[in-house]
Scaffold this motif. Structure first.
Motif, mmCIF file in Angstrom:
data_model
loop_
_atom_site.group_PDB
_atom_site.id
_atom_site.type_symbol
_atom_site.label_atom_id
_atom_site.label_comp_id
_atom_site.label_asym_id
_atom_site.label_seq_id
_atom_site.Cartn_x
_atom_site.Cartn_y
_atom_site.Cartn_z
ATOM 1 N N LYS A 5 -20.556 71.203 22.171
ATOM 2 C CA LYS A 5 -20.130 72.103 23.246
ATOM 3 C C LYS A 5 -19.530 73.407 22.709
ATOM 4 O O LYS A 5 -19.179 73.485 21.526
ATOM 5 N N TYR A 12 -14.180 66.498 15.023
ATOM 6 C CA TYR A 12 -15.548 66.575 15.548
ATOM 7 C C TYR A 12 -16.582 66.042 14.556
ATOM 8 O O TYR A 12 -17.590 65.467 14.946
ATOM 9 N N LEU A 13 -16.341 66.260 13.263
ATOM 10 C CA LEU A 13 -17.354 65.835 12.281
ATOM 11 C C LEU A 13 -17.016 64.469 11.686
ATOM 12 O O LEU A 13 -17.775 63.944 10.871
ATOM 13 N N ASP A 14 -15.876 63.920 12.072
ATOM 14 C CA ASP A 14 -15.422 62.625 11.573
ATOM 15 C C ASP A 14 -15.386 62.615 10.047
ATOM 16 O O ASP A 14 -16.049 61.794 9.404
ATOM 17 N N TYR A 69 -21.918 72.536 7.535
ATOM 18 C CA TYR A 69 -21.865 72.581 9.009
ATOM 19 C C TYR A 69 -20.973 73.756 9.429
ATOM 20 O O TYR A 69 -19.815 73.585 9.788
ATOM 21 N N ARG A 72 -29.151 62.491 2.720
ATOM 22 C CA ARG A 72 -28.932 63.626 3.631
ATOM 23 C C ARG A 72 -28.991 63.177 5.097
ATOM 24 O O ARG A 72 -28.145 63.527 5.915
ATOM 25 N N LYS A 93 -25.972 61.265 5.994
ATOM 26 C CA LYS A 93 -24.822 62.151 6.202
ATOM 27 C C LYS A 93 -24.954 62.864 7.559
ATOM 28 O O LYS A 93 -24.001 62.905 8.352
ATOM 29 N N ASP A 94 -26.162 63.407 7.757
ATOM 30 C CA ASP A 94 -26.401 64.107 9.032
ATOM 31 C C ASP A 94 -26.193 63.165 10.210
ATOM 32 O O ASP A 94 -25.597 63.535 11.219
ATOM 33 N N VAL A 117 -22.464 62.641 10.781
ATOM 34 C CA VAL A 117 -21.830 63.833 11.351
ATOM 35 C C VAL A 117 -22.320 64.067 12.783
ATOM 36 O O VAL A 117 -21.523 64.312 13.699
ATOM 37 N N LEU A 118 -23.633 63.949 12.942
ATOM 38 C CA LEU A 118 -24.182 64.216 14.273
ATOM 39 C C LEU A 118 -23.741 63.153 15.277
ATOM 40 O O LEU A 118 -23.472 63.476 16.440
ATOM 41 N N SER A 162 -20.933 61.630 15.167
ATOM 42 C CA SER A 162 -19.556 61.965 15.514
ATOM 43 C C SER A 162 -19.526 63.133 16.498
ATOM 44 O O SER A 162 -18.794 63.098 17.506
ATOM 45 N N LEU A 163 -20.343 64.154 16.203
ATOM 46 C CA LEU A 163 -20.390 65.315 17.099
ATOM 47 C C LEU A 163 -20.857 64.904 18.495
ATOM 48 O O LEU A 163 -20.290 65.325 19.498
ATOM 49 N N LYS A 186 -18.089 62.953 20.187
ATOM 50 C CA LYS A 186 -17.009 63.845 20.650
ATOM 51 C C LYS A 186 -17.482 64.700 21.822
ATOM 52 O O LYS A 186 -16.763 64.911 22.802
ATOM 53 N N THR A 187 -18.728 65.184 21.673
ATOM 54 C CA THR A 187 -19.261 66.045 22.732
ATOM 55 C C THR A 187 -19.396 65.258 24.037
ATOM 56 O O THR A 187 -19.089 65.761 25.123
ATOM 57 N N ASP A 247 -16.078 64.940 25.419
ATOM 58 C CA ASP A 247 -15.707 66.220 26.036
ATOM 59 C C ASP A 247 -16.398 66.391 27.384
ATOM 60 O O ASP A 247 -15.783 66.828 28.366
#
Lengths: 375, 590
Positions: free
Chosen positions: A202, A229-231, A244, B49, B52-53, B56-57, B59-60, B63-64, B67
């Motif tokens: 967002k 956000y990225l943990d 990122y 990779r 990792k992505d 991270v993704l 988690s994003l 969180k998103t 939100d």
């Protein structure tokens, strides 16, 4: 313009190869040196001490040389490109930043270049983790004119994020810049800057920031926002913030800003370029390995327009290397194969460039290719 | 890719039959293995990779999503709050699309039209209010959609069932994110009660105004009624003064005259107040000389000031133009009031009058008049209500100095009419400064001041010819006073008791002058004058019309003009002194 490029594993090897190249009827007037900090930057610098030509040197996040050999990334030692070019066509300057702001450092370079040539173009590198690349570029454009062509990058330090350098054969600066001003009456300089990074998640608002230091995002400490956000853990920053980066939304465009450092006391993040307060930002990521296909398309477009080149320089973002790993060689080699000449350069902590004629800007995450051609 | 490379190496190995074969394929096999290693490296990197992505993704994304959920929750709460607001707001709220069809209304609206929302949705105003002439309203709604500008306070009466309801409406356009108008929002309030109250208030206001008018008329009439006998008192007293009297009688007579003049002044003040309250006091704007006004005031008060040995001085800025345009008599009244007070409340020291110009424009000046005295001063408490009606500093003032407390109130109202301000600075026992400002127009050229033309004639002592005078006056006392004064001055006087008698006597006689009361039974002074003028021109063919002087107790605005318009030559306001009368006769007959 004649060029000879080579990679060397250490300063001693540099000296041996220099002696070999210079002895064979080749008289370089300028050397580009992109070096790892591992052998010691001072030793690398001293390897050039005995030679009369100026050295445009910086520490890097990985050295690039794509020629006929299989390998094109050198994490140890250095990559050297010797250039034989009429000395009247360019001018060289190394500047210690001292107490100058990023903007004033840029202005200094711009004013100097404009005094050297009627229509100068610039190639420059700068060192210093606190340096604001955006302000550096704005300062230079302020002095030399908005349509000035400028390419280069911020020096790296093997992804340690501790102390990048710029150097000549006589000095090493942990906070300074080296610039070459080219006389565009005699040298054609063109370039391409492409990123391919995409926004994720967002929209967030930068609620407190000064220049390239962001204190809070959505009223939370910037460091905490990244971690949440990225943990990721505290120690993962700033490196994870290079992969990122923040994507700053403008009206129709966007710019990317990689994290260069962390102010842990204030839980603030230091970015490679300005992040304006109240900017709307999102996280961003490489869309995957397919980004290489997009880069190749852009290289093709660029090649179709500017096929003639005496020399190719590449300023590729460190983040691309981290994200694409060994696969990145595909986009590096692609250019060398396309023009049939070597590509030398380095993995940067931020790129400076113009994208096919647009106004010069400061970037992150880009593949910034520069072609030089003597008229 | 790796499979192909492995197969290729396998095929090479399978084809090896001897050591020589092996040596000839050695480089190829080594290159193949190297390639395999590179491929493995790339695959490993890609795997790491992607891992990792993915982390991270994930988690994003998590969180998103959180939100988004929070945002949705916040929106829901907001929507609920807005819903509550809409349903509880005591007004009719509605949204319409650009075709003027209802797309959302609040509970109050549903209750008002007595229909549920699903019935209202998609309808237009004429569907919901069939008895209401909707053309105008729809026009206004269309105007809002077209112009993009809101309309406020549209007040209309609507027949709703058996009732008539007054509604006040505001209409405003609403737009999408691109700024395009996609409809309008309307808010209407039931203002029936307010309109009722307004009507009641209006009625009460009219009643009050009617009352004030009646009071004003009563006061004006009373003033006339009081003036007439007072005219008699003053007249008789003046006549008595001419008789040979003892010292005590003379003193008593002076007290009588002075008391009567005070009473007359009070009557004038009450008359002014009644005119102000009835909104009938209007300024009579004319060109005048400001210095003349100040001189008149000095003439009136200088003797009083001299009696108290006060230093009386007037200072006027020489830059102030000689002639200005305004109401000189009202200006004089204001200044006179302040100066009179200053003289009255100052036992020793000075009374100074300063006139300055504050602002100068091409065609206007703002005069600042200051009356400074060294008198008893006024306490802070006393200042508070000083400009209010019937107000004096305290009751002891009335006892010691007299006065009604009307003068300053009248002065304030007059100053306001002249677009000015009035105020004072004073300290108890340290004197007072009363000041006021007035805006006056400039006169473009020097004129002959009508003030001087109108000034009260000063009687001179030179002999004059005996006149035959016709006095038209219904009041017996006035008849006697005037007759006495005129006869005493050597004139012949015939008396007519009303307007008709005056006409008859004028027709039959031969008069040098007619003194004409205005208010008389049978025929008033205006009509009688008109008849006399007609007789003169039609019957007698007079080339020199007989002077006619109006005598009137009416002190209202326009009386003088009315008398002159009716054909009279001069005007004398009652009460007047014998000297006034003689002077005016002289001015019209010489």
């Amino acid at each position: 313009m004649k060029t000879i490029s080579f990679a060397a594993n250490n300063p001693e090897e540099i000296k041996i190869k220099l002696d070999k190249q210079i002895g064979e009827g080749f008289s370089p007037t300028l050397a580009f040196v992109f070096a790892s900090i591992k052998p010691g930057i001072h030793k690398t610098s001293q390897a050039f001490k005995a030679y009369p030509f100026p050295v445009f040197g910086c520490s890097t996040g990985g050295n690039i040389l794509s020629d006929h050999s299989e390998n094109c990334i050198y994490e140890e030692g250095a990559v050297v490109t010797l250039v034989e070019l009429n000395e009247k066509y360019f001018s060289y300057r190394i500047i210690e930043r001292g107490s100058l702001s990023s903007f004033d450092l840029g202005r200094d370079i711009g004013l100097w270049g404009a005094s050297e040539f009627k229509d100068p173009a610039f190639i420059l590198v700068a060192s210093g983790l606190s340096l604001d690349g955006k302000e550096l570029v704005e300062g230079a454009l302020d002095a030399a004119g908005d349509d000035t062509i400028m390419f280069g990058g911020l020096a790296g330090d093997d992804t340690r994020f501790e102390q990048p350098f710029v150097f000549s054969g006589k000095m090493v600066l942990d906070s300074g810049a080296i610039s070459i001003a080219l006389d565009r009456e005699h040298i054609d300089i063109k370039g391409l800057a492409t990123s391919g990074w995409v926004g994720l998640g967002k929209d967030l608002r930068v609620t407190s920031a000064t220049s390239n230091i962001v204190y809070s995002i959505d009223d939370e400490p910037a460091l905490e926002v990244y971690k949440k956000y990225l943990d990721v853990k505290d120690a993962d920053l700033p490196a994870i913030g290079v992969e990122y980066p923040l994507l700053i939304k403008h009206n129709d465009t966007y710019s990317l800003r990689a994290v260069m450092g962390v102010d842990r006391k204030n839980k603030a993040l230091i970015f490679a370029g300005t992040v304006p307060q109240d900017a709307i930002v999102t996280f961003s990521s490489s869309p995957g390995f397919e980004v290489i296909d997009s880069t190749k398309e852009k290289i093709n477009e660029f090649y179709e327009k500017y096929q003639d080149a005496d020399m190719l320089l590449l300023f590729s973002c460190m983040a691309r290397y981290l994200a694409l790993g060994p696969v990145i060689t595909e986009e590096i080699k692609f250019s060398a194969e396309k023009w049939g000449i070597p590509v030398s350069g380095f993995f940067t902590y931020g790129e400076i460039g113009t994208n096919m004629g647009s106004i010069c800007d400061f970037y992150n995450q880009t593949y910034t290719l520069v072609s030089l051609k003597e008229k | 890719m790796m499979g192909k490379r492995t197969n290729k190496i396998n095929k090479i190995i399978e084809g090896i039959r001897s050591f020589e074969d092996f040596l000839s394929h050695k480089e190829e096999i080594l290159q193949g293995v190297q390639n395999l290693q590179h491929d493995r490296q790339v695959l490993n990197f890609k795997f790491e990779r992607l891992l990792k992505d993915k982390n991270v993704l994930n988690s994003l994304l998590k969180k998103t999503t959180e939100d988004l959920n929070n945002a949705v929750e916040a929106l829901k709460t907001r929507a609920e709050e807005l819903g509550i607001l809409l349903s509880t707001i005591p007004a009719l709220v509605y949204f319409k699309d650009t075709n003027l069809k209802y797309i959302l209304v609040n509970k109050s609206f549903e209750r008002f039209v007595n229909l549920p929302f699903y019935v209202i949705k998609g309808k237009m105003v004429e569907d919901l209010f069939p008895k209401y002439k909707t053309n105008n309203y729809s026009e206004m709604e269309r105007e809002v959609i077209q112009s993009g500008l809101p309309l406020y306070n549209i007040e209309e009466i609507i027949q709703q069932g058996e009732k008539k309801v007054w509604l006040s409406s505001n209409l405003a356009p609403f737009r999408d994110n691109e700024g395009e108008i996609i409809g309008l929002v309307g808010i209407s309030w039931d203002i029936t009660e307010r309109i009722k109250h307004e009507n009641e208030l209006q009625y009460a206001k009219e009643q009050a105004e009617e009352g004030t008018r009646a009071k004003s008329e009563f006061l004006a009439n009373m003033s006339h009624e009081i003036r007439t006998p007072m005219n008699g008192i003053i007249g008789m007293a003046e006549i008595l003064k001419q008789a040979s009297l003892g010292e005590q009688e003379k003193e008593n007579l002076e007290i009588l005259i002075s008391s009567t003049r005070s009473l007359l002044s009070l009557v004038n003040d009450v008359l002014d107040i009644s005119k102000i309250e009835a909104g009938k006091l209007e300024l009579e704007i004319e060109d005048f000389g400001i210095r003349k006004v100040l001189k008149d005031i000095e003439n009136i008060l200088y003797i009083k000031a001299e009696e108290k040995i006060l230093n009386y001085k007037t200072f006027i800025n020489p830059n102030i133009p000689e002639f200005l345009r305004g109401d000189p008599s009202r200006l004089k009244q204001i200044i006179l009031n302040l100066v009179n007070n200053a003289v009255k409340f100052t036992e020793k020291g000075f009374v100074h009058i300063f006139i300055d110009d504050l602002e100068k424009h091409a065609d206007e000046v703002t005069l600042m008049v200051k009356v400074v005295d060294s008198g008893i001063g006024i306490s802070d408490n006393g200042k508070k209500s000083l400009f209010q009606l019937f107000s004096q500093v305290d009751t002891s003032t009335t006892k010691n100095y007299g006065g009604t407390g009307l003068g300053l109130s009248i002065a304030k109202k007059l100053v306001m009419m002249m677009q000015g301000e009035i105020g004072l600075e004073s300290e108890q026992d340290k004197g007072s400064t009363f000041w006021f400002t007035v805006k006056l127009e400039k006169c473009s050229q020097k004129i002959v001041s009508p003030e001087s033309a109108k000034k009260k004639p000063v009687p001179d002592k030179k002999p004059f010819k005996m006149l035959s005078i016709l006095l038209a006056e219904d009041n017996e006392i006035n008849q006697k006073i005037i007759q006495y004064s005129l006869t005493n001055a050597g004139h012949n006087v015939d008396i007519a008791n009303n307007g008709q008698e005056a006409i008859d006597m004028y027709h039959a006689g031969n008069y040098d002058l007619v003194l004409m009361d205005v208010q008389m039974p049978v025929l008033d002074g205006f009509e009688a004058t008109a008849h006399i003028r007609k007789i003169e021109s039609a019957v007698l063919n007079e080339t020199h019309p007989t002077p006619i002087v109006a005598l009137t107790a009416n002190a209202m605005k326009g009386d003088r003009e009315k008398c002159l318009d009716a054909g009279m030559d001069e005007y004398l306001s009652k009460p007047f002194t014998p000297d006034d009368l003689i002077s005016i006769i002289r001015s019209v007959t010489d």
